[in-house]
Design a protein around this motif. Structure first.
Motif, PDB file in Angstrom:
ATOM      1  N   ASN A 284      33.272  28.519  48.785  1.00 58.06           N
ATOM      2  CA  ASN A 284      33.587  28.892  50.163  1.00 58.06           C
ATOM      3  C   ASN A 284      33.121  27.844  51.170  1.00 58.06           C
ATOM      4  OD1 ASN A 284      34.557  31.208  49.001  1.00 58.06           O
ATOM      5  ND2 ASN A 284      33.168  32.594  50.046  1.00 58.06           N
TER       6      ASN A 284
ATOM      7  N   TRP B  43      37.529  39.196  44.729  1.00 58.82           N
ATOM      8  CA  TRP B  43      38.758  38.475  44.436  1.00 58.82           C
ATOM      9  C   TRP B  43      38.549  36.989  44.677  1.00 58.82           C
ATOM     10  CZ3 TRP B  43      43.128  40.573  42.361  1.00 58.82           C
ATOM     11  CH2 TRP B  43      43.133  41.955  42.241  1.00 58.82           C
TER      12      TRP B  43
ATOM     13  N   PRO C 273      32.511  39.697  47.736  1.00 50.34           N
ATOM     14  CA  PRO C 273      33.954  39.628  47.479  1.00 50.34           C
ATOM     15  C   PRO C 273      34.248  39.757  45.991  1.00 50.34           C
ATOM     16  CG  PRO C 273      33.076  37.455  47.982  1.00 50.34           C
ATOM     17  CD  PRO C 273      31.969  38.433  48.211  1.00 50.34           C
TER      18      PRO C 273
ATOM     19  N   CYS D  51      33.099  36.996  51.786  1.00 46.26           N
ATOM     20  CA  CYS D  51      34.516  36.621  51.853  1.00 46.26           C
ATOM     21  C   CYS D  51      34.673  35.380  52.724  1.00 46.26           C
ATOM     22  CB  CYS D  51      35.326  37.784  52.438  1.00 46.26           C
ATOM     23  SG  CYS D  51      37.061  37.405  52.723  1.00 46.26           S
TER      24      CYS D  51
ATOM     25  N   CYS E 208      41.372  40.828  52.572  1.00 42.46           N
ATOM     26  CA  CYS E 208      41.865  39.467  52.812  1.00 42.46           C
ATOM     27  C   CYS E 208      42.719  38.977  51.646  1.00 42.46           C
ATOM     28  CB  CYS E 208      40.707  38.517  53.076  1.00 42.46           C
ATOM     29  SG  CYS E 208      39.900  38.843  54.671  1.00 42.46           S
ATOM     30  N   CYS E 209      42.383  39.412  50.443  1.00 35.25           N
ATOM     31  CA  CYS E 209      43.201  39.087  49.285  1.00 35.25           C
ATOM     32  C   CYS E 209      44.605  39.665  49.473  1.00 35.25           C
ATOM     33  CB  CYS E 209      42.560  39.629  48.020  1.00 35.25           C
ATOM     34  SG  CYS E 209      43.507  39.290  46.530  1.00 35.25           S
TER      35      CYS E 209
ATOM     36  N   LEU F  79      37.284  36.040  48.085  1.00 34.81           N
ATOM     37  CA  LEU F  79      37.873  36.897  49.116  1.00 34.81           C
ATOM     38  C   LEU F  79      37.564  38.365  48.857  1.00 34.81           C
ATOM     39  CD1 LEU F  79      41.362  35.242  48.820  1.00 34.81           C
ATOM     40  CD2 LEU F  79      39.961  35.115  50.871  1.00 34.81           C
ATOM     41  N   CYS F  80      37.526  39.138  49.932  1.00 29.49           N
ATOM     42  CA  CYS F  80      37.425  40.592  49.799  1.00 29.49           C
ATOM     43  C   CYS F  80      38.826  41.137  49.489  1.00 29.49           C
ATOM     44  CB  CYS F  80      36.872  41.211  51.083  1.00 29.49           C
ATOM     45  SG  CYS F  80      37.995  41.129  52.488  1.00 29.49           S
TER      46      CYS F  80
ATOM     47  N   GLU G 297      37.139  34.480  54.354  1.00 32.66           N
ATOM     48  CA  GLU G 297      37.942  34.757  55.545  1.00 32.66           C
ATOM     49  C   GLU G 297      37.220  35.619  56.578  1.00 32.66           C
ATOM     50  OE1 GLU G 297      40.949  33.627  56.654  1.00 32.66           O
ATOM     51  OE2 GLU G 297      40.611  32.205  55.035  1.00 32.66           O
TER      52      GLU G 297
END
Length: 122
Positions: free
Chosen positions: A65, A17, A15, A7, A30-31, A26-27, A9
């Protein structure tokens, strides 16, 4: 890209998402935090459950990322900054527009914001 296995974030593994807008992964947690942002600023998709358009796939291929994190780090917009402050900043808006222009093969001439300007909210 190895950083896409985590992720963008929080660093959670695998992740599921994606922020198509920023070309980052994103995980679920965090999504969920990003869903509170206006849909005009961040467009989210499930990697497995949603249908993807060609230009959305290209956003992910052009982004990544590592690319996003490297850009935002120039403005000290890192993991210690709230999601709102990070993704609603002038720097994030610049990145979002530039990435989209690259994917759509459009001319992009906006100047990159200076440090203080980039940290300011839209």
């Amino acid at each position: 890209e190895p950083s896409n296995m985590f992720c963008v974030e929080c660093g959670a593994k695998n992740p599921k998402w994606a922020s198509v807008t920023f070309g980052a992964l994103l995980c679920l947690s965090c999504c969920g935090n990003c869903r509170d942002l206006d849909a005009g600023f961040i467009f989210l998709r499930s990697i497995n459950l949603d249908l993807w358009k060609h230009h959305q796939i290209r956003m992910m291929q052009q982004g990544g990322n590592a690319k996003l994190k490297q850009f935002l780090q120039q403005y000290d917009l890192n993991a210690n900054i709230s999601i709102d402050e990070k993704y609603l900043s002038r720097a994030a808006a610049y990145y979002r527009k530039k990435l989209r222009a690259e994917v759509l093969c459009e001319t992009f001439t906006d100047p990159e914001p200076e440090y203080e300007q980039g940290r300011q909210p839209l």
